[in-house]
Write an enzyme that holds these catalytic residues in place. Structure first.
Site, PDB file in Angstrom:
ATOM      1  N   ASP A   1       0.818  -1.225   0.000  1.00  7.41           N
ATOM      2  CA  ASP A   1       0.000   0.000   0.000  1.00  7.41           C
ATOM      3  C   ASP A   1       0.851   1.274   0.000  1.00  7.41           C
ATOM      4  OD1 ASP A   1       0.673  -0.947   2.588  1.00  7.41           O
ATOM      5  OD2 ASP A   1      -0.907   0.234   3.544  1.00  7.41           O
ATOM      6  N   HIS A   2       2.192   1.108  -0.043  1.00 10.24           N
ATOM      7  CA  HIS A   2       3.067   2.287  -0.014  1.00 10.24           C
ATOM      8  C   HIS A   2       3.964   2.418  -1.244  1.00 10.24           C
ATOM      9  CE1 HIS A   2       2.037   3.310   4.177  1.00 10.24           C
ATOM     10  NE2 HIS A   2       1.693   2.019   4.166  1.00 10.24           N
TER      11      HIS A   2
HETATM   12 ZN    ZN Z   1       0.418   0.632   5.178  1.00 10.67          ZN
HETATM   13 ZN    ZN Z   2       3.110  -1.195   6.532  1.00 17.61          ZN
END
Ligand code: ZN
Ligand code: ZN
Length: 327
Positions: A89-90
């Site tokens: 998610d990054h």
């Molecule tokens: Zn995250």
């Molecule tokens: Zn994380």
């Protein structure tokens, strides 16, 4: 002409990357405020920080390029990218974003920074498929304690407390010159025009045989602005120290305190914990981020944080926050 040019740099403690930047404006654009996976309410983590004409991108979750297209930020203006850690998610938005830059005939280089392993992982990821970039992509492994100096500001790297190696970043604008007292300069006989400029640049000027020094008409240097991004993290001392007196702290606030146990187990913070960090570090404002998909409306997180630290807010995707100069 198309060429592959991925340059690799290991951490050197201090890195200088020259560039022209006049940071008259400084603002954060919250491109994605969610954690874990994208949901109908919000995208995953990414923040664009505008420093003058250039953009620093902090994390780049999947779908970030579409968020950029809906924002006031041009994805071609991104000059530097800082990745906090390698949970999907990054960083999963990077390959698509870089390929779109290429399709838009980008020529300017781009520098991507991240924790140990960045060079290896991203050199594979960014060259997968038949992709051949037409611009230079430089990958940098950095570590806590590093300071990367740019023209007009620096980025200081800190260590977050998560389940995998995770960095936090502090963007610190250089000290700005003191305020120029034009009325006083005129009183001392200095005519408006080029001699004003000389004094502002720190040079003394001679008026009727008498020297007028910059210290006579220029006030004390003014503190530069500062934004800190925590990455995914438990509340920790390192982030409190890195955030001291920051103008804006952007901090993990994945869950409410009622889910404190889960936050702890997965290396995240509650909104209350983020507010406690902000309060202890005496920041001017706290932006919560990385909301769990379980919260359709992040205002519950804001309410919890505000009870501890009044200047807290839970931005929605594409919301912007301008860092004003404090005189
Ligand atoms: Zn995250
Ligand atoms: Zn994380």
């Amino acid at each position: 002409m198309s060429f592959l040019s991925i340059a690799l740099h290991s951490s050197h403690g201090n890195i200088f990357l020259g560039c022209i930047i006049i940071s008259t404006s400084m603002r954060a654009v919250f491109l994605g405020t969610g954690g874990t996976y994208p949901c109908t309410e919000r995208n995953v983590t990414s923040i664009a920080v505008q420093m003058g004409k250039d953009i620093i991108l902090l994390d780049c979750g999947e779908g970030t390029q579409r968020q950029l297209m809906q924002s006031t930020v041009s994805f071609m203006a991104i000059r530097w990218i800082f990745i906090s850690h390698f949970h999907g998610d990054h960083f999963l938005g990077l390959p698509g974003l870089i390929q779109s830059m290429n399709l838009n005939d980008r020529k300017r280089p781009i520098d991507i920074f991240g924790p140990s392993g960045t060079m290896k992982l991203l050199s594979q990821l960014l060259t997968s498929g038949y992709f051949a970039p037409s611009f230079q992509i430089s990958l940098h492994d950095v570590e806590p304690g590093d300071a990367i100096t740019f023209e007009g500001f620096k980025v200081i790297v800190g260590e977050a407390d998560h389940t995998v190696p995770t960095l936090c970043y502090s963007i610190v604008e250089n000290e700005r010159p003191g305020r120029f007292d034009a009325a006083k300069a005129e009183q001392m006989g200095v005519p408006r025009g080029p001699l004003f400029r000389k004094l502002q640049l720190g040079q003394s000027v001679k008026i009727s045989g008498r020297l007028v020094h910059p210290r006579d008409v220029v006030g004390a240097p003014r503190k530069g602005r500062k934004i800190v991004f925590s990455g995914d993290t438990r509340p920790c001392k390192a982030i409190i120290e890195l955030s001291r007196n920051a103008d804006l702290l952007i901090h993990d606030a994945t869950l409410l305190s009622t889910e404190g146990r889960i936050a702890k187990d997965f290396g995240h913070s509650t909104a209350r914990e983020a507010a406690e960090v902000a309060s202890e570090a005496k920041v001017r404002a706290l932006a919560l981020i990385h909301y769990s998909p379980r919260y359709k409306d992040a205002s519950v997180l804001e309410e919890e944080a505000k009870k501890i630290f009044k200047s807290s807010f839970a931005p929605k995707d594409l919301e912007e926050y301008t860092i004003k100069v404090v005189e």
